[in-house]
Design an enzyme around this catalytic site. Structure first.
Site, mmCIF file in Angstrom:
data_model
loop_
_atom_site.group_PDB
_atom_site.id
_atom_site.type_symbol
_atom_site.label_atom_id
_atom_site.label_comp_id
_atom_site.label_asym_id
_atom_site.label_seq_id
_atom_site.Cartn_x
_atom_site.Cartn_y
_atom_site.Cartn_z
ATOM 1 N N LYS A 83 22.478 12.767 136.251
ATOM 2 C CA LYS A 83 23.811 12.880 136.331
ATOM 3 C C LYS A 83 24.411 12.289 135.161
ATOM 4 O O LYS A 83 24.151 11.044 134.967
ATOM 5 C CB LYS A 83 24.194 12.383 137.761
ATOM 6 C CG LYS A 83 25.706 13.050 138.154
ATOM 7 C CD LYS A 83 25.803 12.265 139.686
ATOM 8 C CE LYS A 83 27.003 12.741 140.229
ATOM 9 N NZ LYS A 83 27.188 12.192 141.483
HETATM 10 O O1 G3P Z 1 29.545 11.936 143.605
HETATM 11 C C1 G3P Z 1 30.655 11.755 143.243
HETATM 12 C C2 G3P Z 1 31.924 11.892 144.185
HETATM 13 O O2 G3P Z 1 31.767 12.701 145.343
HETATM 14 C C3 G3P Z 1 32.754 10.788 144.553
HETATM 15 O O3 G3P Z 1 33.459 10.801 145.524
HETATM 16 O O4 G3P Z 1 35.112 9.941 147.281
HETATM 17 O O5 G3P Z 1 34.072 8.618 145.417
HETATM 18 O O6 G3P Z 1 36.143 10.351 145.093
HETATM 19 P P1 G3P Z 1 34.724 9.820 145.825
#
Ligand code: G3P
Length: 221
Positions: A83
């Site tokens: 990633k």
């Molecule tokens: O993995 C990346 C993403 O899903 C992060 O989510 O909840 O931190 O905006 P969030």
């Protein structure tokens, strides 16, 4: 639609993996920081447990650092996807890793323009953050629609991985649009399973079965 778990929590990963619900995993430095285990050991274990693709994120910000970290991460297992954050050095890293045959996931994507560039660089996955756009008052669903449409128009092979999912409605929207993957925090996946009418219906079925048994003690299935 493929379902990935957006988590580095071993308990949740094992639980949903055993239920056969998980097609892959996405992690990031924030998710790793929430766990007690050593991050490298944890990442190795996740890659070992899950058969599908596991996205592991680099923390370097220069192309050379990202590529070097990617080479280390790839040693964790054959299902690792590296990633990489959306930035010029990240695009360069994706180009180089793609040429080496290493699959990548471009993360922190907030516009269709960024998604186009990630696909052009050769990313296997692009991760638009639906929830963080909604949080800021922009419609995250519109971004997913745009990216899916553009990728279809040009037959890009890059898969659209909807990230930052906040609630079950995001999953329905992603499915209606035709996004390839949604990556879900464990609590959202748990909420997909339950419905109050299911619980109410089951309680009524069991109650009626008990009544029947009282009247006819010999019945059974
Ligand atoms: O993995 C990346 C993403 O899903 C992060 O989510 O909840 O931190 O905006 P969030």
């Amino acid at each position: 639609m493929k379902i990935f778990l957006d988590s580095a929590n071993l308990h949740s990963i094992k639980k949903y993996n055993d239920m056969g619900l998980i097609d892959g995993i996405t992690t990031n430095p924030t998710l790793l920081s929430k766990e007690k285990e050593d991050p490298a050991a944890l990442m190795r274990e996740i890659v070992r447990i899950v058969k599908g693709p596991v996205s592991l994120e680099v923390v370097g910000t220069k192309t050379e650092e990202m590529v070097e970290e990617a080479h280390r991460l790839m040693k964790y297992g054959q299902n690792v996807v590296v990633k990489i954050p959306m930035m010029p050095d990240g695009l360069r890293a994706i180009r180089q890793l793609t040429q080496e045959g290493i699959p990548t996931n471009m993360t922190l994507v907030f516009s269709a323009n960024q998604a186009i560039l990630a696909a052009k660089a050769g990313a296997a996955y692009v991760s638009p953050f639906i929830g963080r756009l909604d949080d800021g008052g922009q419609d995250g669903t519109d971004l997913i629609k745009e990216i899916v449409q553009i990728f279809r128009n040009y037959h890009f092979n890059t898969e659209v991985l909807v990230a930052s999912v906040r609630h079950p409605l995001h999953i329905i929207e992603a499915g209606k649009i035709g996004a390839d993957i949604v990556t879900l925090p464990p609590d959202i996946l748990a909420r997909m399973i339950i419905h109050p009418l299911t619980d109410k219906g089951l309680a009524a079925f069991l109650e009626d079965w008990e009544k029947l048994k009282k009247e006819n003690p010999n019945v059974g299935i």
